[in-house]
Scaffold this motif. Structure first.
Motif, mmCIF file in Angstrom:
data_model
loop_
_atom_site.group_PDB
_atom_site.id
_atom_site.type_symbol
_atom_site.label_atom_id
_atom_site.label_comp_id
_atom_site.label_asym_id
_atom_site.label_seq_id
_atom_site.Cartn_x
_atom_site.Cartn_y
_atom_site.Cartn_z
ATOM 1 N N LEU A 1 5.890 -1.521 2.444
ATOM 2 C CA LEU A 1 5.608 -0.839 1.151
ATOM 3 C C LEU A 1 5.668 0.728 1.422
ATOM 4 O O LEU A 1 6.454 1.469 0.628
ATOM 5 N N LEU A 2 5.288 1.151 2.545
ATOM 6 C CA LEU A 2 5.192 2.422 2.990
ATOM 7 C C LEU A 2 6.628 2.788 3.239
ATOM 8 O O LEU A 2 6.989 3.993 2.518
ATOM 9 N N ALA A 3 7.412 1.998 3.663
ATOM 10 C CA ALA A 3 8.899 2.535 3.660
ATOM 11 C C ALA A 3 9.673 2.699 2.425
ATOM 12 O O ALA A 3 10.369 3.405 2.303
ATOM 13 N N GLU B 1 2.609 9.259 -4.300
ATOM 14 C CA GLU B 1 1.554 9.875 -3.360
ATOM 15 C C GLU B 1 0.381 9.091 -3.359
ATOM 16 O O GLU B 1 -0.125 9.008 -2.208
ATOM 17 N N LEU B 2 -0.007 8.505 -4.544
ATOM 18 C CA LEU B 2 -1.366 7.740 -4.470
ATOM 19 C C LEU B 2 -1.114 6.532 -3.895
ATOM 20 O O LEU B 2 -2.063 5.944 -3.087
ATOM 21 N N ALA B 3 0.038 5.807 -3.978
ATOM 22 C CA ALA B 3 0.528 4.616 -3.334
ATOM 23 C C ALA B 3 0.463 4.750 -1.819
ATOM 24 O O ALA B 3 -0.170 3.970 -1.007
ATOM 25 N N ARG B 4 0.868 5.851 -1.476
ATOM 26 C CA ARG B 4 1.043 6.230 -0.016
ATOM 27 C C ARG B 4 -0.300 6.360 0.571
ATOM 28 O O ARG B 4 -0.723 5.857 1.632
ATOM 29 N N HIS B 5 -1.192 7.189 -0.138
ATOM 30 C CA HIS B 5 -2.664 7.265 0.185
ATOM 31 C C HIS B 5 -3.343 6.080 0.332
ATOM 32 O O HIS B 5 -4.106 5.814 1.468
ATOM 33 N N ARG B 6 -3.484 5.263 -0.773
ATOM 34 C CA ARG B 6 -4.156 3.971 -0.608
ATOM 35 C C ARG B 6 -3.442 3.121 0.538
ATOM 36 O O ARG B 6 -4.320 2.294 0.917
ATOM 37 N N LEU B 7 -2.290 3.083 0.726
ATOM 38 C CA LEU B 7 -1.879 2.178 1.619
ATOM 39 C C LEU B 7 -2.390 2.458 3.056
ATOM 40 O O LEU B 7 -2.800 1.575 3.844
ATOM 41 N N LEU B 8 -2.163 3.854 3.560
ATOM 42 C CA LEU B 8 -2.774 4.070 4.789
ATOM 43 C C LEU B 8 -4.279 3.927 4.634
ATOM 44 O O LEU B 8 -4.706 3.557 5.959
ATOM 45 N N GLU B 9 -4.901 4.090 3.745
ATOM 46 C CA GLU B 9 -6.488 4.050 3.734
ATOM 47 C C GLU B 9 -6.808 2.496 3.743
ATOM 48 O O GLU B 9 -7.429 2.046 4.546
ATOM 49 N N ARG B 10 -6.012 1.313 3.147
ATOM 50 C CA ARG B 10 -6.174 0.164 3.122
ATOM 51 C C ARG B 10 -5.950 -0.290 4.546
ATOM 52 O O ARG B 10 -6.546 -1.407 5.053
ATOM 53 N N ALA C 1 -7.672 -0.292 -9.674
ATOM 54 C CA ALA C 1 -7.629 -1.514 -8.629
ATOM 55 C C ALA C 1 -7.640 -0.961 -7.395
ATOM 56 O O ALA C 1 -8.383 -1.733 -6.309
ATOM 57 N N SER C 2 -6.896 -0.066 -6.939
ATOM 58 C CA SER C 2 -7.064 0.410 -5.417
ATOM 59 C C SER C 2 -8.250 1.317 -5.038
ATOM 60 O O SER C 2 -8.659 0.964 -3.917
ATOM 61 N N ALA C 3 -9.052 1.701 -5.835
ATOM 62 C CA ALA C 3 -9.971 2.394 -5.443
ATOM 63 C C ALA C 3 -11.264 1.485 -5.296
ATOM 64 O O ALA C 3 -12.154 1.648 -4.723
ATOM 65 N N LEU C 4 -11.086 0.325 -6.218
ATOM 66 C CA LEU C 4 -12.130 -0.824 -5.979
ATOM 67 C C LEU C 4 -12.380 -1.251 -4.616
ATOM 68 O O LEU C 4 -13.420 -1.449 -4.197
ATOM 69 N N ALA C 5 -11.166 -1.836 -4.115
ATOM 70 C CA ALA C 5 -11.286 -2.259 -2.652
ATOM 71 C C ALA C 5 -12.195 -1.352 -1.716
ATOM 72 O O ALA C 5 -12.933 -1.834 -0.878
ATOM 73 N N VAL C 6 -11.728 -0.062 -1.807
ATOM 74 C CA VAL C 6 -12.550 0.922 -0.839
ATOM 75 C C VAL C 6 -14.078 0.960 -1.082
ATOM 76 O O VAL C 6 -14.757 0.736 -0.354
#
Length: 345
Positions: free
Chosen positions: A172-174, A187-196, A325-330
């Motif tokens: 997904l990052l690629a 930008e948000l997707a990249r941030h959340r993927l790295l964070e996850r 949804a992505s913030a919830l996991a964190v």
């Protein structure tokens, strides 16, 4: 000339418009007066239909995974039995051929009575309404066990393997990097993927075992599938995912959807009220709920369905759900103990 005779025989607004004339003849439901697509819903198509006999909800079972006529007929049978027990549902009409499912031109349809009501998210529910919602889902689970056939124990799903998730994150990052021009979603997707990825590296040893006690469940219990009239639920709709799954996990999954806030935090006071009522009506133990909380937390930590729709399918309909949804996991990982206490306390 009657108004119905000048209307088209298919509903406007869809590239696969349903053949109203043939369908209404199949159900002996009169002649069409008005037909409007219903916007809500990601997997199937629905229409608000007015005829000379009344108002209906016409459902086009469009999702290939759930459009099997035999499975739909089983769902219809279940809702009829639940209605007999006083559960708020909207069983379909029976056609002149004795069937509730109509297959016309290779497409699968069902006609339901129109239920007047509106959807309500958790933020719109009082504490008492949260209790009522939890109790309702518990009654649904208990009632399904009464009316549905006994099933042999099915293989319980394995929890997500973090090795597979790491590979998916890299893919997904690629895809994010290749998207041009980059936008705010990228930008948000990249941030959340790295964070996850960092979270999974830290918690990879907490992978749960197979799922818990299974039973018949609705399969997709969330705000868009519960209609309210006034303060009370008027109907539970969309039974496409009816099946045998871990029941307590559906209860947790539903609470997470209902009670997540825009910043990704859960309203734990409402979760607590909902969960206590669910446990009482479903006769579920705190141990069951605790294990279910852990499995759904792990599921959320490893889940990227919205990003897969966006980058693999080019389907952006679920994009508005991604920030919360992505913030919830964190947030859930940080507040893990408090979330568990809300469900079992």
């Amino acid at each position: 000339m009657p108004r119905s005779s000048v209307l088209p025989s298919a509903c406007p607004g869809s590239s696969a418009a349903p053949p109203l004339g043939a369908l209404l003849r199949r159900y002996a439901a009169g002649s069409p007066l008005a037909c409007e697509p219903v916007d809500q819903g990601l997997l199937n198509r629905g229409y608000r239909l007015a005829t000379t006999h009344g108002r209906y909800f016409l459902k086009h079972h469009f999702d290939p995974e759930t459009a099997d006529p035999a499975a739909i007929a089983r769902q219809h049978h279940a809702t009829r039995l639940l209605a007999d027990l006083g559960i708020p549902v909207a069983p379909p009409l029976t056609g002149t051929d004795g069937r509730t499912v109509a297959v016309i031109g290779g497409h699968t349809y069902a006609l339901h009575p129109w239920i007047e009501g509106r959807h309500r998210g958790g933020a719109q529910l009082t504490t008492e309404q949260c209790r009522r919602l939890g109790a309702l889902l518990g009654v649904v689970h208990a009632s399904l066990e009464r009316v549905m056939p006994q099933r042999h124990a099915e293989a319980r799903a394995q929890s997500a393997d973090p090795a597979d998730t790491f590979a998916l994150i890299d893919d997904l990052l690629a895809r994010v990097r290749r998207h041009r021009p980059p936008d705010d979603f990228d930008e948000l997707a990249r941030h959340r993927l790295l964070e996850r990825r960092a979270l999974l590296e830290r918690h990879a040893d907490r992978r749960p075992p197979q799922g818990g006690s299974v039973g018949w469940v609705h399969g997709d219990f969330h705000p868009f599938n519960v209609l309210y009239k006034g303060d009370a639920p008027a109907a539970i709709v969309d039974w496409d995912r009816l099946g045998v799954q871990p029941r307590a996990e559906e209860a947790v999954r539903a609470a997470v959807i209902f009670f997540v806030r825009p910043d990704g935090a859960l309203d734990l006071a409402k979760v607590r009220a909902y969960a206590r009522a669910y446990r009482r009506s479903a006769h579920a133990t705190p141990t069951e709920l605790s294990a279910a909380v852990h499995r759904v937390w792990w599921e959320r930590l490893n889940d990227f369905w919205i990003l897969r729709w966006h980058y693999e399918r080019g389907d952006t309909r679920a994009d508005p759900q991604f920030p919360a949804a992505s913030a919830l996991a964190v947030w859930w990982t940080k507040e893990y103990a408090a979330v568990c206490e809300a469900f079992v306390g």
